[in-house]
Enzyme design. Structure first.
Site, PDB file in Angstrom:
ATOM      1  N   TYR A  68       0.859  -1.167  -0.010  1.00 48.54           N
ATOM      2  CA  TYR A  68      -0.116   0.027   0.197  1.00 48.54           C
ATOM      3  C   TYR A  68       0.784   1.194  -0.170  1.00 48.54           C
ATOM      4  CZ  TYR A  68      -4.396  -2.300  -0.087  1.00 48.54           C
ATOM      5  OH  TYR A  68      -5.544  -3.167  -0.654  1.00 48.54           O
ATOM      6  N   ARG A  71       1.642   1.765  -3.567  1.00 45.25           N
ATOM      7  CA  ARG A  71       0.458   2.141  -4.125  1.00 45.25           C
ATOM      8  C   ARG A  71       0.217   3.843  -3.711  1.00 45.25           C
ATOM      9  NH1 ARG A  71      -4.486  -1.332  -3.764  1.00 45.25           N
ATOM     10  NH2 ARG A  71      -5.448   0.142  -5.277  1.00 45.25           N
ATOM     11  N   VAL A 104      -9.696   4.439  -4.799  1.00 46.53           N
ATOM     12  CA  VAL A 104      -9.340   4.754  -3.592  1.00 46.53           C
ATOM     13  C   VAL A 104      -8.487   6.011  -3.475  1.00 46.53           C
ATOM     14  CG1 VAL A 104      -9.499   2.518  -2.403  1.00 46.53           C
ATOM     15  CG2 VAL A 104      -7.497   3.097  -3.579  1.00 46.53           C
ATOM     16  N   HIS A 120     -15.006   2.041  -1.894  1.00 42.74           N
ATOM     17  CA  HIS A 120     -13.858   1.276  -1.516  1.00 42.74           C
ATOM     18  C   HIS A 120     -12.768   1.757  -0.375  1.00 42.74           C
ATOM     19  CE1 HIS A 120     -15.129  -1.380  -5.323  1.00 42.74           C
ATOM     20  NE2 HIS A 120     -15.843  -1.747  -4.257  1.00 42.74           N
ATOM     21  N   THR A 196     -14.981   1.183 -15.570  1.00 43.53           N
ATOM     22  CA  THR A 196     -14.695  -0.045 -14.644  1.00 43.53           C
ATOM     23  C   THR A 196     -15.210  -1.251 -15.651  1.00 43.53           C
ATOM     24  OG1 THR A 196     -15.735  -0.816 -12.618  1.00 43.53           O
ATOM     25  CG2 THR A 196     -17.267   0.345 -14.114  1.00 43.53           C
ATOM     26  N   PRO A 222     -12.891   2.205 -23.306  1.00 39.82           N
ATOM     27  CA  PRO A 222     -12.372   1.610 -24.608  1.00 39.82           C
ATOM     28  C   PRO A 222     -12.641   0.280 -24.950  1.00 39.82           C
ATOM     29  CG  PRO A 222     -10.621   2.204 -22.935  1.00 39.82           C
ATOM     30  CD  PRO A 222     -11.746   2.476 -22.280  1.00 39.82           C
TER      31      PRO A 222
HETATM   32  P1  OAD Z   1     -10.517  -2.644 -13.385  1.00 39.65           P
HETATM   33  O1  OAD Z   1      -9.006  -2.633 -13.618  1.00 39.65           O
HETATM   34  O2  OAD Z   1     -11.217  -4.091 -13.101  1.00 39.65           O
HETATM   35  O3  OAD Z   1     -11.176  -2.212 -14.689  1.00 39.65           O
HETATM   36  C1  OAD Z   1     -10.495  -1.004 -15.322  1.00 39.65           C
HETATM   37  C2  OAD Z   1     -11.663  -0.518 -16.581  1.00 39.65           C
HETATM   38  O4  OAD Z   1     -11.229   0.747 -16.982  1.00 39.65           O
HETATM   39  C3  OAD Z   1     -11.466  -1.531 -17.722  1.00 39.65           C
HETATM   40  O5  OAD Z   1     -12.815  -1.974 -18.112  1.00 39.65           O
HETATM   41  C4  OAD Z   1     -10.907  -0.746 -18.687  1.00 39.65           C
HETATM   42  O6  OAD Z   1     -11.039  -1.448 -19.917  1.00 39.65           O
HETATM   43  C5  OAD Z   1     -11.125   0.535 -18.348  1.00 39.65           C
HETATM   44  N1  OAD Z   1     -10.019   1.526 -18.970  1.00 39.65           N
HETATM   45  C6  OAD Z   1      -8.912   1.493 -18.842  1.00 39.65           C
HETATM   46  N2  OAD Z   1      -8.233   2.488 -19.378  1.00 39.65           N
HETATM   47  C7  OAD Z   1      -9.526   3.521 -19.549  1.00 39.65           C
HETATM   48  C8  OAD Z   1      -9.511   4.919 -19.649  1.00 39.65           C
HETATM   49  N3  OAD Z   1      -8.463   5.697 -20.319  1.00 39.65           N
HETATM   50  N4  OAD Z   1     -10.849   5.534 -19.811  1.00 39.65           N
HETATM   51  C9  OAD Z   1     -11.751   4.699 -19.248  1.00 39.65           C
HETATM   52  N5  OAD Z   1     -11.692   3.290 -19.113  1.00 39.65           N
HETATM   53  C10 OAD Z   1     -10.523   2.748 -18.981  1.00 39.65           C
HETATM   54  O7  OAD Z   1     -10.808  -1.551 -12.486  1.00 39.65           O
HETATM   55  P2  OAD Z   1     -12.268  -1.429 -11.691  1.00 39.65           P
HETATM   56  O8  OAD Z   1     -13.299  -2.010 -12.541  1.00 39.65           O
HETATM   57  O9  OAD Z   1     -12.322   0.169 -11.085  1.00 39.65           O
HETATM   58  O10 OAD Z   1     -11.970  -3.297  -5.310  1.00 39.65           O
HETATM   59  O11 OAD Z   1     -12.099  -2.699 -10.246  1.00 39.65           O
HETATM   60  C11 OAD Z   1     -13.058  -2.487  -9.464  1.00 39.65           C
HETATM   61  C12 OAD Z   1     -12.482  -2.923  -8.223  1.00 39.65           C
HETATM   62  O12 OAD Z   1     -11.865  -4.238  -8.548  1.00 39.65           O
HETATM   63  C13 OAD Z   1     -11.559  -2.113  -7.550  1.00 39.65           C
HETATM   64  O13 OAD Z   1     -12.287  -0.889  -6.742  1.00 39.65           O
HETATM   65  C14 OAD Z   1     -11.013  -2.989  -6.404  1.00 39.65           C
HETATM   66  C15 OAD Z   1     -10.734  -4.095  -7.324  1.00 39.65           C
HETATM   67  O14 OAD Z   1     -11.003  -5.291  -6.617  1.00 39.65           O
HETATM   68  C16 OAD Z   1     -11.226  -3.447  -4.162  1.00 39.65           C
HETATM   69  O15 OAD Z   1      -9.902  -2.944  -3.932  1.00 39.65           O
HETATM   70  C17 OAD Z   1     -12.325  -3.472  -3.159  1.00 39.65           C
END
Ligand code: OAD
Length: 254
Positions: A68, A71, A104, A120, A196, A222
């Site tokens: 952490y 990060r 976060v 989160h 997401t 994307p």
């Molecule tokens: P992910 O890493 O799972 O997904 C990131 C998303 O962002 C993907 O769908 C990519 O296609 C998209 N992406 C990448 N670059 C981008 C850009 N420039 N503009 C728009 N979208 C883009 O991240 P999350 O979905 O946020 O939870 O993950 C959700 C949770 O999973 C996190 O908060 C974490 C993890 O478990 C905890 O830590 C509890």
């Protein structure tokens, strides 16, 4: 893509109650790797899901604490990108606006967003692992840092481990925040979902909640995601480019 941007701008101009749901993709253009990006260097050997759990922390407190710290360092070096600033501008234009984020980091705050729900947690905050003074027992290490135990700071109240104030796999989300996010998703007339994968619940189910309550759903990503099937409009692009174009289109929308 321009057609979808114009359609989105028109819907946002007429929208009364807007919920924006963001994920790690919004911070990617700020240099903060998404949760599923391959980690580099020392951390490449670990799977995040094996580090972000209470069990991992209890078994290897220093390893999780150091991850952490790594990060937090990435976040400290990051700055809001045009997508963050566009969302802060959007908040100023919509009568009822709430930003629900899975992130976060504090880049939405830095960009000027006000109404933010962190589902989160916040990586810059710390708390007693045992919440010895009540849930959460937040600890300000800048003011109270003195002892260490097992390679992590010791709680000034009970002397046991301090941990990051983030939600780990297998942990419940802060219920008051989740309740407010679910309420807003049921009430909104439009939900904008940005960056997401939609793979982690309950955050990932909020677009379905909004859709079932009659809202329209717009997705900016994307790639394809678990949200895409609920999207009335899907804009295939990075938020740092698409969101400023949406704001610009709102200025020109009839
Ligand atoms: P992910 O890493 O799972 O997904 C990131 C998303 O962002 C993907 O769908 C990519 O296609 C998209 N992406 C990448 N670059 C981008 C850009 N420039 N503009 C728009 N979208 C883009 O991240 P999350 O979905 O946020 O939870 O993950 C959700 C949770 O999973 C996190 O908060 C974490 C993890 O478990 C905890 O830590 C509890």
């Amino acid at each position: 893509m321009m057609i979808q941007i114009k359609q989105t701008a028109q819907l946002l101009r007429n929208c009364r109650r807007l919920v924006v749901l963001t994920g790690a993709g919004v911070s990617k253009e700020s240099g903060v790797p998404t949760f599923r990006d391959a980690m580099d260097g020392l951390w490449a050997q670990f799977d995040p899901a094996q580090l972000a759990t209470p069990q991992a922390f209890q078994a290897h407190p220093k390893r999780v604490w150091d991850w952490y710290e790594y990060r937090r360092d990435l976040v400290r070096q990051a700055h809001p990108n045009p997508g963050h600033f566009a969302l802060a501008e959007l908040e100023r234009r919509v009568p009822q606006f709430i930003l629900v984020t899975q992130n976060v980091d504090d880049l939405h705050e830095q960009a000027g967003s006000q109404r933010i729900l962190h589902l989160h947690g916040k990586i810059a905050q710390n708390k007693c692992f045992f919440n010895c003074q009540g849930d959460p027992t937040l600890i300000d290490l800048d003011r109270s840092q003195s002892a260490w135990i097992d390679g992590v700071p010791a709680c000034p109240h009970c002397g046991r481990w301090v941990r990051p104030d983030v939600v780990w796999f297998g942990e419940v989300l802060p219920l008051d925040i989740l309740h407010e996010a679910a309420e807003a998703s049921r009430d909104c007339d439009l939900m904008l979902v940005i960056g997401t994968a939609g793979l982690v619940d309950p955050a990932g189910s909020l677009p379905r909640v909004a859709k079932q309550a009659g809202a329209q759903v717009i997705e900016i990503n994307p790639d394809h995601s678990a949200i895409t099937r609920y999207a009335d409009i899907k804009i295939d692009g990075p938020s740092g480019e698409v969101m400023p174009a949406v704001i610009k289109a709102m200025d020109h929308a009839r």
